[in-house]
Write an enzyme that holds these catalytic residues in place. Structure first.
Site, PDB file in Angstrom:
ATOM      1  N   GLU A 329      60.456  55.748  52.437  1.00  0.00           N
ATOM      2  CA  GLU A 329      60.114  54.471  51.818  1.00  0.00           C
ATOM      3  C   GLU A 329      58.639  54.175  52.076  1.00  0.00           C
ATOM      4  O   GLU A 329      58.191  54.201  53.224  1.00  0.00           O
ATOM      5  CB  GLU A 329      60.945  53.328  52.398  1.00  0.00           C
ATOM      6  CG  GLU A 329      62.382  53.294  51.931  1.00  0.00           C
ATOM      7  CD  GLU A 329      63.088  51.999  52.340  1.00  0.00           C
ATOM      8  OE1 GLU A 329      64.103  51.690  51.720  1.00  0.00           O
ATOM      9  OE2 GLU A 329      62.622  51.306  53.265  1.00  0.00           O
ATOM     10  N   CYS A 330      57.896  53.898  51.024  1.00  0.00           N
ATOM     11  CA  CYS A 330      56.503  53.464  51.102  1.00  0.00           C
ATOM     12  C   CYS A 330      55.675  54.422  51.963  1.00  0.00           C
ATOM     13  O   CYS A 330      55.353  55.520  51.527  1.00  0.00           O
ATOM     14  CB  CYS A 330      56.417  52.027  51.598  1.00  0.00           C
ATOM     15  SG  CYS A 330      54.866  51.204  51.153  1.00  0.00           S
ATOM     16  N   GLY A 331      55.333  54.061  53.195  1.00  0.00           N
ATOM     17  CA  GLY A 331      54.550  54.961  54.032  1.00  0.00           C
ATOM     18  C   GLY A 331      55.240  56.289  54.268  1.00  0.00           C
ATOM     19  O   GLY A 331      54.599  57.348  54.318  1.00  0.00           O
ATOM     20  N   SER A 429      60.180  56.571  47.457  1.00  0.00           N
ATOM     21  CA  SER A 429      59.564  55.582  46.568  1.00  0.00           C
ATOM     22  C   SER A 429      58.817  54.559  47.415  1.00  0.00           C
ATOM     23  O   SER A 429      58.993  54.494  48.636  1.00  0.00           O
ATOM     24  CB  SER A 429      60.625  54.874  45.714  1.00  0.00           C
ATOM     25  OG  SER A 429      61.326  53.920  46.484  1.00  0.00           O
TER      26      SER A 429
END
Length: 441
Positions: A329-331, A429
């Site tokens: 997720e993200c990072g 994502s």
């Protein structure tokens, strides 16, 4: 079941001082011997870590846009053994998105109305005197199902200034719980996503002690506690089921990967899953006996060089991905990619499990609620499931050559360019999952 009273700490706008005062109140109430359950309105994942340190127990997000009422009710149950609930608001009290989500628009006012918790307004009165009371009066009458218990005056310049401000409130019988002077030494350090993480602030314990001293001196804590009201309970409902991504979950946890919602971890554990942490910055790999690896968000851009040099971590997670699912997720998503350009313009090789290339040298803010319809399964959620969550990052996508993971829309239903990506058993994502809107059997 114990039904503890609660208060919601809110403000007319951001940067009024509500986070600092929430931390101060948590620390001061704990010092008074109270068991305080902290909450955070909205999807912020940084403030709850500070709440947890101040209160000595996990802080949970409450969200009317992204969470089902079942999820919301389950999180209120976390206060069953508490003496008092204190929730910190997000943005201005009534601020939210234009289109309702699960059962509201994401405002702090939704949480106050649903719980029955009175609101304590934190007012930045710098540059104001009696006019501050007019602001509070407007807030008191704006929404009939939200009660304003009173105010805490913040950034007061002098005793004379405080007296002038109090005069306006006395005329309209609005409680003033305290007046806090300006004190730059108590300002919490920040970076581009908000406060510097709790585990990175070596002076946090001293700051919290000083904040507790401050409000014990300047705020009527007994009156504040008396103003709290018992938590409203909605009619009995089936609490939302939490599907863990696996039975044994290898979870990246360190200064580069720390943005994971406490209610997700609690839900995974309640469903019988075991969480096995590992630290990529310490060059640790996921335990190969786990059946899924999960890389949450955080600040990989601040540690890109160390991550690029962490060979045991890289080799281990690449081997893991040959046979078992890996999600970021993200990072975590950016770390699964091929490369990351840091703020200084230097490119660092990442894991290469996805083709994603990201750039922080020419950064762009991406912020807001998101709904995602999965185009392929991810650990814990089947294809076509609809998830609600949030996106908050400054990364610019240079290249994303893989198949999209999801059709993602903003709170208004407008499709976003960021779709996430998938390759083999690896998915990721920028989307932070908060709850399930619709699960596919």
């Amino acid at each position: 079941m114990n039904n503890p009273p609660g208060l919601l700490i809110a403000a007319p706008a951001t940067r009024s001082g509500k986070t600092t005062l929430t931390l101060a109140l948590l620390a001061a109430m704990r010092r008074r011997g109270r068991v305080v359950q902290p909450y955070k309105c909205g999807p912020d994942y940084i403030d709850p870590a500070f709440h947890a340190v101040a209160a000595g127990r996990a802080s949970y997000n409450l969200d009317s846009w992204a969470q089902s009422r079942g999820r919301f009710d389950a999180l209120l149950d976390q206060a069953a053994d508490a003496d008092l609930c204190i929730a910190e608001g997000v943005m201005g009290l009534f601020d939210g998105v234009a289109t309702n989500g699960a059962w509201g628009n994401g405002s702090s006012a939704d949480i106050a109305a649903a719980t029955g918790w009175p609101v304590v307004l934190v007012l930045d009165v710098s540059g104001q005197a009696q006019s501050a009371a007019a602001v509070a009066l407007g807030f008191a009458h704006y929404r009939s199902d939200v009660q304003i218990a009173g105010v805490i005056l913040n950034k007061v310049a002098s005793e004379r200034h405080a007296a002038l401000v109090r005069d306006g409130f006395a005329r309209h019988d609005i409680a003033v719980f305290g007046a806090v002077a300006r004190d730059a030494s108590l300002t919490m350090p920040e970076r581009h996503l908000g406060l510097v993480q709790a585990q990175e602030d070596a002076a946090l314990a001293a700051r919290l002690d000083a904040l507790a001293d401050l409000v014990a001196r300047d705020v009527d804590l007994a009156a504040l506690e008396k103003a709290a009201r018992p938590t409203l309970r909605s009619p009995p409902s089936v609490h939302a089921r939490t599907a863990p991504p696996g039975q044994r979950i290898a979870l990246a946890q360190d200064a580069a990967f720390s943005f994971v919602y406490p209610h997700l971890l609690a839900g995974w554990r309640a469903a019988g899953a075991e969480i096995v942490p590992f630290a990529p910055l310490a060059d640790e790999a996921p335990d190969p006996s786990c059946d899924v690896a999960w890389l949450p968000g955080g600040y990989p851009e601040l540690h890109a060089g160390r991550l690029a040099a962490a060979s045991r971590f890289a080799d281990g997670i690449r081997a893991f991905a040959h046979t078992k699912p890996v999600h970021g997720e993200c990072g975590g998503y950016m770390t699964l990619g091929t490369g990351l350009v840091d703020a200084a313009g230097a490119r660092h090789a990442m894991l290469g499990l996805l083709g994603l290339e990201t750039d922080f040298a020419q950064r762009k803010l991406h912020l807001g609620y998101r709904s995602a319809r999965l185009l392929a399964p991810i650990p814990g959620h089947a294809e076509h499931s609809i998830l609600r969550g949030h996106e908050f990052h400054y990364a610019r996508v240079i290249n994303q050559p893989d198949q999209p993971l999801a059709a993602i829309c903003d709170a208004a239903g407008v499709p976003t360019a960021e779709t996430g990506s998938r390759r083999g058993r690896v998915t990721g994502s920028f989307f932070h999952i908060v709850d399930v809107a619709e699960e596919t059997p």
